[in-house]
Design an enzyme around this catalytic site. Structure first.
Site, PDB file in Angstrom:
ATOM      1  N   ASP A   1     118.172 105.300  17.378  1.00 47.29           N
ATOM      2  CA  ASP A   1     119.031 106.216  18.117  1.00 47.29           C
ATOM      3  C   ASP A   1     120.450 105.654  18.137  1.00 47.29           C
ATOM      4  OD1 ASP A   1     118.098 108.175  20.967  1.00 47.29           O
ATOM      5  OD2 ASP A   1     120.025 108.095  19.946  1.00 47.29           O
TER       6      ASP A   1
ATOM      7  N   GLU B   1     119.464 110.681  15.654  1.00 44.46           N
ATOM      8  CA  GLU B   1     118.263 109.878  15.882  1.00 44.46           C
ATOM      9  C   GLU B   1     117.233 110.161  14.787  1.00 44.46           C
ATOM     10  OE1 GLU B   1     115.645 111.087  19.060  1.00 44.46           O
ATOM     11  OE2 GLU B   1     116.837 112.878  19.385  1.00 44.46           O
TER      12      GLU B   1
END
Length: 414
Positions: free
Chosen positions: A12, A108
């Site tokens: 992420d 992500e």
DNA sequence: TCTGGGGTCCTAGGACCC
DNA sequence: TCTGGGGTCCTAGGACCC
């Protein structure tokens, strides 16, 4: 039943939009920055720097609220092209670590790292190498969560933020989750959180005190999944998919919120035309044909309706999409009612159109070619350069800017 | 404080069919 | 007049995510 142990990474990017903007304007570094629009615009925060977050600013918050909470914040318009470019750079780094990469959104991704020990070493070492490569290749920070399921990887990357790596050792999943707030489970939002609280469930560990069947009674299918999640399983829904599995898009839509509400029919229908063109274009680009066209209409007071119509045969033509959207609009719009937002949505995709008779098929094919030519012109000269005649009508034909703050949907590859 | 845009998935009711 | 049961399609709305 898990047959073998998987090693999943969730990567992420940290404050992605803000970090990218900082690369283009280093002056922003270390300051309170809000990406998404100007301080008194209609809109919400797309991303906030960690400095701005200290003042309570967070994404999805109205820009005006953010300005009040943090008056000294610098407000920056979003740049989707920049984010896409950096997302692709990140994807390239990820792909060099595993062939099974799945972008879950623009910032992500999930990696299936199962069986890569020979190449990359144990999970923590692989993650640290990946972390460094990401920094050196993209100049961006990320956080990495490692676990035996998507869920564990996702939750642990959140706990690793900012700029960290966290590994939940296999077997320790339930112990890792137990002390966390139920809100930390992906899929538990404000409403579910309140409902869980009402049952005296505050932490993930509390879920274990209840029978699966009890949770199912209260929350339906979702309750059953929730019980599994408390144990760290990818129970139910999208989480169950294998990493990298190719999943076709289910819908394509565009919507527009006016800077000023309007009750002008001509302006509204002109917007519908533009939105229909944008939807049609995306359909053609992805080779999809839609059977269901849906209109979304939001009034000044925020009451929102959706009205759908399913066609006998699928389409990817602007004119047909517009025809349906307009018919739905004319049937359902409260005449003169001030409108805040309009949207056009296409779904029920089929790969091949049901061509019907041949003449009809040929006519559509000609249209398709004409429209593809228009697509190429738009590529060259911008969205406003070409429009079908009915979209040109009146003086209200405005340019709908590319969503400055928006995120693309789930895509396998950027 | 006045609330974007692009998605996914789920529920629930009605129509329709066998 | 009191009324099955299941399956599928369609529509509307809502929770949730980034």
């Amino acid at each position: 039943m898990v047959l073998f142990l998987r090693t999943i990474f969730h990567v992420d990017m940290d404050a992605f939009f803000v970090s990218v903007e900082e690369l283009f304007d280093p002056e922003l570094k270390g300051k309170a920055v809000v990406v998404g629009g100007q301080r008194n615009e209609r809109g919400v925060v797309s991303a906030a720097s960690y400095e701005a977050r200290k003042f309570g600013v967070h994404s999805a918050m109205p820009l005006r609220t953010a300005a009040k909470l943090c008056p000294r914040a610098i407000f920056v318009d979003g740049h989707p092209e920049r984010y896409r470019e950096y997302s692709e750079r990140a994807y390239r780094v990820l792909s060099s670590f595993s062939p099974l990469v799945e972008m879950a959104s623009i910032d992500e991704a999930y990696l299936d790292m199962t069986g890569t020990e020979r190449l990359h070493g144990p999970p923590l070492r692989a993650a640290h190498n990946l972390h460094q490569r990401m920094k050196s290749d993209t100049r961006l920070n990320c956080s990495i969560g490692i676990g035996s399921s998507r869920l564990i990887a996702k939750v642990s990357s959140a706990k690793a933020k900012p700029n960290g790596v966290l590994w939940v050792v296999p077997g320790q999943e339930a112990r890792f989750l137990a002390p966390l707030d139920v809100r930390d489970i992906p899929g538990v939002g404000k409403v579910t959180e309140q409902n869980l609280h009402a049952l005296g469930i505050q932490r993930v560990g509390d879920l274990g005190r209840f029978e699966d069947s009890f949770l199912e009674q209260h929350f339906g299918k979702w309750g059953l999944a929730l019980a599994g999640k408390a144990r760290g399983e990818d129970a139910g829904g999208w989480f169950d998919n294998e990493v990298g599995a190719d999943i076709d898009a289910k819908s394509i839509s565009h919507e527009h919120t006016y800077n000023q509400d309007t009750g002008n029919a001509e302006q509204l229908e002109s917007t519908l035309m533009r939105l229909s063109e944008m939807v049609g274009r995306r359909l053609r680009e992805s080779g999809l044909h839609a059977r269901t066209i849906q209109l979304k209409l939001r009034y000044k007071d925020f009451t929102t309706i959706t009205r759908a119509h399913t066609l006998p045969a699928p389409t990817q033509l602007d004119t047909e999409i517009f025809e349906q959207a307009r018919a739905l609009f004319r049937k359902n719009w409260r005449k003169g009612g001030e409108v805040r937002l309009l949207g056009v949505h296409a779904s029920s995709f089929e790969r091949q159109p049901d061509q019907g008779d041949l003449l009809e098929g040929a006519r559509r094919e000609r249209w398709k070619q004409a429209l593809s030519a228009a697509d190429r012109l738009r590529d060259k000269f911008g969205e406003s350069s070409v429009a079908l005649a009915s979209g040109m009508k009146g003086s209200f034909r405005e340019r709908i800017h590319e969503n400055p703050a928006g995120l693309p949907g789930k895509t396998r590859k950027p």
